[in-house]
Design a protein around this motif. Structure first.
Motif, PDB file in Angstrom:
ATOM      1  N   GLY A 148     -33.229  -9.402  54.715  1.00  0.00           N
ATOM      2  CA  GLY A 148     -33.293 -10.160  53.494  1.00  0.00           C
ATOM      3  C   GLY A 148     -34.692 -10.255  52.891  1.00  0.00           C
ATOM      4  N   GLU A 149     -34.840 -11.279  52.077  1.00  0.00           N
ATOM      5  CA  GLU A 149     -36.139 -11.549  51.479  1.00  0.00           C
ATOM      6  C   GLU A 149     -36.693 -12.832  52.097  1.00  0.00           C
ATOM      7  N   PRO A 150     -37.686 -12.721  52.982  1.00  0.00           N
ATOM      8  CA  PRO A 150     -38.179 -13.898  53.709  1.00  0.00           C
ATOM      9  C   PRO A 150     -38.784 -14.968  52.817  1.00  0.00           C
ATOM     10  N   LEU A 151     -39.311 -14.571  51.656  1.00  0.00           N
ATOM     11  CA  LEU A 151     -39.944 -15.560  50.778  1.00  0.00           C
ATOM     12  C   LEU A 151     -38.933 -16.494  50.120  1.00  0.00           C
ATOM     13  N   LEU A 152     -37.645 -16.219  50.279  1.00  0.00           N
ATOM     14  CA  LEU A 152     -36.630 -17.117  49.736  1.00  0.00           C
ATOM     15  C   LEU A 152     -36.580 -18.443  50.481  1.00  0.00           C
ATOM     16  N   ARG A 153     -36.995 -18.436  51.738  1.00  0.00           N
ATOM     17  CA  ARG A 153     -36.912 -19.674  52.511  1.00  0.00           C
ATOM     18  C   ARG A 153     -37.974 -20.659  52.036  1.00  0.00           C
ATOM     19  N   PRO A 154     -37.584 -21.895  51.720  1.00  0.00           N
ATOM     20  CA  PRO A 154     -38.567 -22.890  51.264  1.00  0.00           C
ATOM     21  C   PRO A 154     -39.573 -23.255  52.344  1.00  0.00           C
ATOM     22  N   ASP A 155     -39.218 -22.991  53.606  1.00  0.00           N
ATOM     23  CA  ASP A 155     -40.143 -23.291  54.706  1.00  0.00           C
ATOM     24  C   ASP A 155     -40.934 -22.065  55.146  1.00  0.00           C
ATOM     25  N   PHE A 156     -40.968 -21.023  54.308  1.00  0.00           N
ATOM     26  CA  PHE A 156     -41.651 -19.790  54.695  1.00  0.00           C
ATOM     27  C   PHE A 156     -43.099 -20.049  55.088  1.00  0.00           C
ATOM     28  N   LYS A 157     -43.826 -20.785  54.268  1.00  0.00           N
ATOM     29  CA  LYS A 157     -45.249 -21.005  54.544  1.00  0.00           C
ATOM     30  C   LYS A 157     -45.442 -21.789  55.838  1.00  0.00           C
ATOM     31  N   GLU A 158     -44.567 -22.731  56.114  1.00  0.00           N
ATOM     32  CA  GLU A 158     -44.676 -23.502  57.359  1.00  0.00           C
ATOM     33  C   GLU A 158     -44.450 -22.607  58.576  1.00  0.00           C
ATOM     34  N   ILE A 159     -43.433 -21.757  58.496  1.00  0.00           N
ATOM     35  CA  ILE A 159     -43.151 -20.831  59.606  1.00  0.00           C
ATOM     36  C   ILE A 159     -44.301 -19.843  59.778  1.00  0.00           C
ATOM     37  N   TYR A 160     -44.758 -19.300  58.678  1.00  0.00           N
ATOM     38  CA  TYR A 160     -45.843 -18.320  58.705  1.00  0.00           C
ATOM     39  C   TYR A 160     -47.105 -18.940  59.316  1.00  0.00           C
ATOM     40  N   LEU A 161     -47.446 -20.125  58.845  1.00  0.00           N
ATOM     41  CA  LEU A 161     -48.677 -20.772  59.306  1.00  0.00           C
ATOM     42  C   LEU A 161     -48.590 -21.128  60.793  1.00  0.00           C
ATOM     43  N   TYR A 162     -47.438 -21.579  61.231  1.00  0.00           N
ATOM     44  CA  TYR A 162     -47.247 -21.873  62.655  1.00  0.00           C
ATOM     45  C   TYR A 162     -47.476 -20.614  63.491  1.00  0.00           C
ATOM     46  N   THR A 163     -46.894 -19.512  63.029  1.00  0.00           N
ATOM     47  CA  THR A 163     -47.027 -18.240  63.747  1.00  0.00           C
ATOM     48  C   THR A 163     -48.473 -17.771  63.752  1.00  0.00           C
ATOM     49  N   LYS A 164     -49.118 -17.889  62.613  1.00  0.00           N
ATOM     50  CA  LYS A 164     -50.513 -17.479  62.476  1.00  0.00           C
ATOM     51  C   LYS A 164     -51.413 -18.279  63.426  1.00  0.00           C
ATOM     52  N   LYS A 165     -51.189 -19.574  63.491  1.00  0.00           N
ATOM     53  CA  LYS A 165     -52.035 -20.424  64.333  1.00  0.00           C
ATOM     54  C   LYS A 165     -51.758 -20.234  65.818  1.00  0.00           C
ATOM     55  N   LYS A 166     -50.671 -19.564  66.138  1.00  0.00           N
ATOM     56  CA  LYS A 166     -50.398 -19.187  67.523  1.00  0.00           C
ATOM     57  C   LYS A 166     -51.216 -17.960  67.939  1.00  0.00           C
ATOM     58  N   GLY A 167     -51.944 -17.397  66.983  1.00  0.00           N
ATOM     59  CA  GLY A 167     -52.774 -16.238  67.282  1.00  0.00           C
ATOM     60  C   GLY A 167     -52.055 -14.917  67.185  1.00  0.00           C
ATOM     61  N   VAL A 168     -50.870 -14.918  66.571  1.00  0.00           N
ATOM     62  CA  VAL A 168     -50.053 -13.708  66.466  1.00  0.00           C
ATOM     63  C   VAL A 168     -50.488 -12.882  65.252  1.00  0.00           C
ATOM     64  N   LEU A 169     -50.460 -11.560  65.404  1.00  0.00           N
ATOM     65  CA  LEU A 169     -50.693 -10.660  64.275  1.00  0.00           C
ATOM     66  C   LEU A 169     -49.382 -10.509  63.512  1.00  0.00           C
ATOM     67  N   ILE A 170     -49.382 -10.918  62.247  1.00  0.00           N
ATOM     68  CA  ILE A 170     -48.154 -10.965  61.447  1.00  0.00           C
ATOM     69  C   ILE A 170     -48.086  -9.799  60.476  1.00  0.00           C
ATOM     70  N   THR A 171     -46.933  -9.119  60.488  1.00  0.00           N
ATOM     71  CA  THR A 171     -46.599  -8.166  59.433  1.00  0.00           C
ATOM     72  C   THR A 171     -45.484  -8.782  58.605  1.00  0.00           C
ATOM     73  N   LEU A 172     -45.617  -8.696  57.295  1.00  0.00           N
ATOM     74  CA  LEU A 172     -44.630  -9.267  56.383  1.00  0.00           C
ATOM     75  C   LEU A 172     -43.966  -8.152  55.586  1.00  0.00           C
ATOM     76  N   PHE A 173     -42.632  -8.062  55.678  1.00  0.00           N
ATOM     77  CA  PHE A 173     -41.849  -7.157  54.840  1.00  0.00           C
ATOM     78  C   PHE A 173     -41.273  -7.975  53.688  1.00  0.00           C
ATOM     79  N   THR A 174     -41.520  -7.544  52.468  1.00  0.00           N
ATOM     80  CA  THR A 174     -41.023  -8.260  51.295  1.00  0.00           C
ATOM     81  C   THR A 174     -40.734  -7.257  50.188  1.00  0.00           C
ATOM     82  N   ASN A 175     -39.825  -7.637  49.273  1.00  0.00           N
ATOM     83  CA  ASN A 175     -39.605  -6.761  48.119  1.00  0.00           C
ATOM     84  C   ASN A 175     -40.650  -7.005  47.038  1.00  0.00           C
TER      85      ASN A 175
END
Length: 370
Positions: free
Chosen positions: A87-114
């Motif tokens: 799907g399109e991950p940016l549709l989730r209203p909590d996207f930034k919260e999930i992303y930031l949590y993952t980022k602060k865990k020290g994980v390298l994030i790749t984002l697939f988006t249209n």
């Protein structure tokens, strides 16, 4: 005393050596997480897209707390890289919260988006909390072709604007596309556009059946000969195939059902919290909503990795299996089992072998090794 020099190692070389060292240790260092199957586009080829406002889909999706718990458990088990997708991950209203949590865990994030939902707010957020990589799929070089794929009026301009917003912030962006009947004529133009922007570009021509086994997406598939033609016409892909053939030509000696890297060091989680060995092979999955990630990785995925091919598996004796994308996931989607060969993949493998001079085909279609 002289200074002891430490050799600088680029990321690519480090990553390659790291993965080689841990390949057989079954550490889940990388995973993909689908935040939703919902999408604002309605692409003709997509294997999972659901309507934006589908209430049943929204209700089935994991809530924020569950997603964060699972990510935390995966990180504790050794995860270093996570792909956030849909799907399109940016549709989730909590996207930034999930992303930031993952980022602060020290994980390298790749984002697939249209790319169509990227605005100044999202672009500024990503600039502040930089991902490892962002990949946008550009379905056409023109509005007519792009929107013939997405079936979403106005989506072309929105995507281009998203690309421009990310570039203005010097974010690590890559472009890609799917090569299908609707846009194959514009693949060179899309690649040229990416080149002018100084961006890496790749394309994929392998279209799957939908996850619900609806075959409507297959109408977009290119004929086998066109798939191979695209590989031959692209210098980088042609070189890569030649190197691959030189290194791996010959029958596989593995009897594993999953001989690939899936389940060794990688995993996949769908929007409902189901863990599977990869994003294609989902016939067998394990719910993480109640159980913990580490146990599921060790026991459930470990059991899948131990599965072997049946004695009558038709691919065992195929001398061109190394050229073929046949795998349990493809078989599951098209046939409902783990091992029935997908004829489309067999066709492509034979065309590849013929193109690279590995065999000729006589009038009665018998293959003859050269």
């Amino acid at each position: 005393m002289g200074c002891v020099g430490i050799q600088e190692l680029g990321y690519g070389q480090w990553s390659k050596e790291f993965h080689q060292r841990i390949f057989n240790q079954r550490i889940p260092v990388e995973g993909s997480l689908e935040l939703t199957f919902r999408c604002n586009n309605n692409c003709v080829h997509c294997y999972c897209n659901q309507p934006v406002d589908d209430a049943s889909e929204k209700n089935r999706e994991m809530d924020t707390a569950t997603i964060k718990r699972i990510i935390g458990e995966a990180v504790d088990a050794g995860c270093l890289w996570i792909l956030l997708t849909g799907g399109e991950p940016l549709l989730r209203p909590d996207f930034k919260e999930i992303y930031l949590y993952t980022k602060k865990k020290g994980v390298l994030i790749t984002l697939f988006t249209n790319g169509t939902l990227i605005n100044d707010e999202i672009a500024d957020f990503l600039a502040q909390w930089r991902p490892f990589s962002i990949e946008i799929t550009l379905y056409g070089a023109t509005q007519k072709t792009y929107e013939a794929v997405t079936r979403n009026p106005g989506s072309y301009r929105q995507c281009i604007q998203g690309i421009e917003l990310l570039l203005a912030r010097n974010l690590p962006l890559k472009l890609k596309t799917v090569a299908i009947r609707q846009n194959v004529h514009e693949i060179p133009l899309i690649k040229s556009y990416a080149g002018r922007l100084g961006l890496d570009f790749r394309f994929d021509s392998m279209i799957n059946t939908r996850l619900d086994r609806d075959k409507s997406s297959l109408s977009a598939r290119l004929p086998a000969e066109d798939v191979v033609r695209l590989d031959l016409e692209d210098e980088e892909r042609l070189r890569a195939w030649k190197e691959f053939i030189d290194k791996y030509a010959g029958k596989s000696d593995s009897d594993r059902l999953y001989p690939c890297a899936a389940g060794n060091n990688s995993f996949h989680i769908d929007p409902y919290g189901n863990l599977s060995i990869c994003s294609i092979a989902r016939k067998e999955s394990c719910s993480l909503k109640a159980g913990g990630f580490e146990d599921a990785w060790r026991d459930f995925i470990g059991r899948l990795k131990e599965k072997t091919l049946s004695p009558n598996n038709k691919c065992r004796e195929c001398e061109f299996s190394f050229l073929c994308d046949q795998c349990p996931g493809w078989a599951q989607l098209e046939h409902g089992d783990d091992e029935t060969p997908v004829d489309y993949l067999c066709q492509i493998a034979r065309k590849r072998a013929e193109a690279f001079g590995l065999y000729t085909v006589t009038k009665n279609t018998d293959a003859h090794r050269l």
